[in-house]
Design an enzyme around this catalytic site. Structure first.
Site, short mmCIF file in Angstrom:
data_model
loop_
_atom_site.label_atom_id
_atom_site.label_comp_id
_atom_site.label_asym_id
_atom_site.label_seq_id
_atom_site.Cartn_x
_atom_site.Cartn_y
_atom_site.Cartn_z
N GLU A 494 -1.96 -3.18 0.32
CA GLU A 494 -0.68 -2.58 -0.06
C GLU A 494 -0.47 -2.95 -1.52
OE1 GLU A 494 2.49 -1.94 -1.43
OE2 GLU A 494 3.34 -3.64 -0.34
N GLU A 503 -0.01 -0.28 -10.22
CA GLU A 503 -0.21 -1.72 -10.00
C GLU A 503 -1.70 -2.02 -9.84
OE1 GLU A 503 2.39 -3.43 -7.07
OE2 GLU A 503 4.19 -2.58 -8.01
#
Length: 729
Positions: A494, A503
């Site tokens: 995740e 990210e």
């Protein structure tokens, strides 16, 4: 009522929690939305003083005048700042022009009453943009006098009514005042009720001009000063202009600092009860734009009926409140009814239009509070569990007894809990308790601090079933070879940001590719970012207005540069492009509220699939095109993403497919340095590149505007070489 949150459920400890036995009541019974008294106190209606009100010595009897208005349920008055005698003076053609002096004594009201009860109004005869140069000069002189008197009275707000489509001289005076004076008050810029009544309409009649254009041009000429101090007021008359009848045009006002509505008495009719009432079209407009009870309603008399029918003043104020009194309550009720555990836990209202820097968990370790915030999102973790169950079902179809799962980037372990629950769910549903499938779980986490929590969870909750690996996942192939770890059947991660890959999920997951089997399943399997053009003066102003306190000048930023030691011993992060440009060249995470989209649907930008066995480059370059359907100010783009966890199991913040009840990710905002004026029929093209070097990843972007006649202009390239926004690897 339990004191535990959903995040607590992800950490099932065996010890009792004494706070579970405590009862805390935070509910209260709201007052009835139909209560007239509640509406009177909650919705503020003002009376605008006009020539219809002028009586002898009114300027020296403001207190009894205000008291009388209060009896008719008016909360404030819009009063000429120099007095009514001065305000409604009319210059005589050919005579030397000497307007009456300011004669509104301050001592007739207490300072607190001037502040809370009176909004100053600039004298209507003032016209700094008059073609009569002498009169324009006189107007400039007296506008400044009245602005100074507003400061003297200590008023908190004032209104200036525009008479022209173009008011550059008026804007120049207000711009200088707003930027250079210590005395700050809210400036209400009142627009005319229609373009056609403007003094210079004949000159602009062939142009594509509407009321929004008048305001947007004035705002731009004030250098888009903060909407906290420079706000717009709409005038509602008997005949609504076409732009107030078309939703996509009315929508623009939701992205502007709308302060109030001036409703003229000519707009009122008579209800069956015999009382004054607004037409349905006017009520619908007010309701549609009533985004908050902080908005104001102002009544302006266009006839002297109220002099002969005193009661009608109360009828006007009651009708205005009735038009909007339930709107905010009903919207809040709808939100409450559609709320879920996540929205209560995250308290998302606090985040509306608040700029947040995207996380960089690869280069900066997250703290416990950040982990805890995201762990409140029940929906996200439930969907992850469903994806793991689906993968176990497919792998377990061959009758295998074990399945090796690696959780890459475990944080404090909430998804680890879900993986083990997925094992139980699979065995219960598909194995009926016979020959159960055993998950061998490895959790890889680089954050040394989070490792403490993972070890605690392993001993207290997971029955020491989990192998904890303290490492950057990109080092996993070497560690696995050295320690003899089994290859994974499933990898779970995740690592997504609000713009999907921001990210560095692609770089992280590519780092473990050499350790995978050809059959290894990745959860997620694919993710795609999307953009949509948006309009929001508020967000643009907020980004541009950011400043860095002196003592925070060296705190970690998201630019390429590193802090430097100054001669005086302090540290500072320098931006060669300047702080303002640096602010505008970053991507933000924002729970968008004061904005509107300028396109019906988003368009895809970058997609990534895992495992990336072909080792495709993660650099990308895309051009995304939108055709504008209205005049607007483009401030940038909203960014979104969706991810395919496993087959049909999806998570999404893309508006058309958004996962209901999931609040882990707010939209990304990709701003332009300056708001870009677009018109109906214009084509905009966002050119955005994802670039990579040895140290990190960054985006560069610019917009190309193409007019229907073929004319093309381009905005400057933003974030060149990652100077302002650089995602370190």
């Amino acid at each position: 009522m339990s004191g535990r949150t959903y995040a607590d459920d992800l950490f099932p400890l065996k010890t009792d929690h004494p706070d579970e036995h405590m009862s805390v009541s935070t509910t209260s019974t709201p007052s009835s939305p139909n209560s007239v008294d509640a509406a009177n106190s909650r919705i503020h209606v003002g009376w605008m003083t006009t020539p219809m009100d002028v009586v002898e010595d009114l300027d020296r009897n403001v207190a009894p005048y205000c008291t009388k208005l209060g009896e008719f349920k008016y909360n404030f008055v819009v009063f000429p700042v120099g007095g009514v005698v001065r305000a409604y003076w009319k210059p005589v053609e050919g005579n030397e022009k000497h307007p009456p002096v300011i004669d509104l004594p301050d001592v007739q009201l207490g300072n607190n009453l001037w502040e809370s009860y009176v909004t100053g109004k600039i004298s209507p005869w003032i016209d700094c943009d008059s073609p009569d140069t002498d009169f324009a000069a006189l107007s400039e002189e007296h506008l400044i006098k009245e602005l100074n008197y507003i400061c003297y009275l200590g008023l908190q707000s004032m209104t200036i009514e525009l008479k022209r489509i173009s008011s550059p001289k008026t804007a120049a005076i207000m711009n200088k005042w707003l930027w250079t004076k210590n005395s700050r008050f809210i400036v209400w810029v009142q627009l005319p009720s229609s373009v056609e009544i403007c003094a210079d309409y004949d000159y602009f009649s062939s142009s594509n001009v509407d009321l929004w254009t008048i305001w947007a041009d004035f705002r731009k000429q004030c250098n888009n000063f903060s909407g906290v101090y420079l706000q717009v007021v709409l005038t509602i008359s008997a005949d609504l202009p076409d732009e107030f009848m078309e939703e996509k045009l009315v929508n623009r006002w939701k992205a502007e600092p709308l302060a109030a509505f001036v409703v003229e008495t000519s707009a009122f009719g008579t209800a069956r009860s015999g009382e004054a009432a607004l037409p349905n079209s006017h009520i619908s407009l007010l309701k549609y734009l009533w985004t908050s009870d902080s908005l104001r309603l102002v009544l302006r008399a266009t006839t002297d009926t109220h002099k002969y029918n005193i009661q009608i003043k109360s009828e006007y104020s009651l009708a205005l409140r009735q038009a909007v009194r339930d709107v905010h309550y009903k919207r809040q009720q709808e939100l409450d009814e559609g709320s879920n555990d996540s929205s209560h836990s995250l308290n998302v209202g606090e985040y509306k239009d608040v700029l947040q820097a995207p996380l960089q968990p690869l280069s900066e370790n997250l703290d416990s509070g950040v982990y805890n915030t995201f762990e409140q999102d029940k929906m996200k973790y439930d969907v992850y569990e469903a994806a793991v169950v689906g993968a176990l079902k497919d792998l377990g179809a061959d009758g295998r007894k074990t399945c090796v799962v690696y959780l890459l980037g475990g944080g404090r372990g909430p998804i680890g809990t879900k993986i083990l629950r997925a094992e139980k769910e699979y065995n219960t549903t598909f194995r009926q308790g016979k020959d159960p499938l055993k998950v061998k779980l490895y959790i890889v986490e680089k954050n040394t601090n989070a490792i403490v929590t993972l070890k605690f969870m392993n001993s207290r909750s997971w029955k020491r079933r989990v192998t904890i690996v303290e490492s950057d996942m990109r080092s996993l192939p070497g560690i696995a070879r050295d320690r003899g770890f089994e290859q994974p059947d499933i990898i779970v991660s995740e690592l997504l940001g609000s713009f999907g890959d921001n990210e560095l999920s692609p770089e992280c997951l590519d780092g473990v590719t050499d350790f995978l089997k050809p059959t290894t399943i990745s959860i997620p399997q694919k993710y795609t970012s999307y953009v949509k053009p948006i309009m929001s003066s508020h967000i643009h102003q907020t980004i541009k207005a950011q400043s860095i306190p002196y003592l925070s000048r060296a705190l970690p930023c998201h630019g390429r540069g590193e802090p430097e030691l100054e001669e005086d011993g302090s540290w500072v992060q320098k931006f060669p492009q300047g702080n303002v440009v640096s602010n505008m060249d970053q991507i933000y995470v924002v729970y968008l509220s004061k904005y509107i989209p300028l396109a019906e649907s988003t368009k895809p930008v970058f997609s990534f699939e895992h495992p990336n066995f072909l080792k495709k480059s993660n650099e990308r370059s895309e051009i995304i095109e939108f055709v504008m359907d209205r005049n607007a100010d483009l401030m940038g783009f909203g960014g979104y993403f969706d991810l395919q966890l496993y087959k049909t199991v999806m998570l999404s913040i893309e508006p058309s497919t958004q996962t209901a009840g999931m609040l882990s990710w707010f939209p990304a905002v990709i701003p332009l340095r300056d708001q870009l004026r677009v018109a109906e029929g214009d084509t905009i093209r966002l050119k955005i590149d994802r670039k990579i070097d040895e140290g990190g990843v960054w985006y560069e972007w610019r917009v190309e505007l193409k007019k229907p006649n073929g004319e093309i202009t381009s905005t400057p390239l933003q974030n060149s070489n990652g100077e302002s926004y650089y995602m370190r690897m």
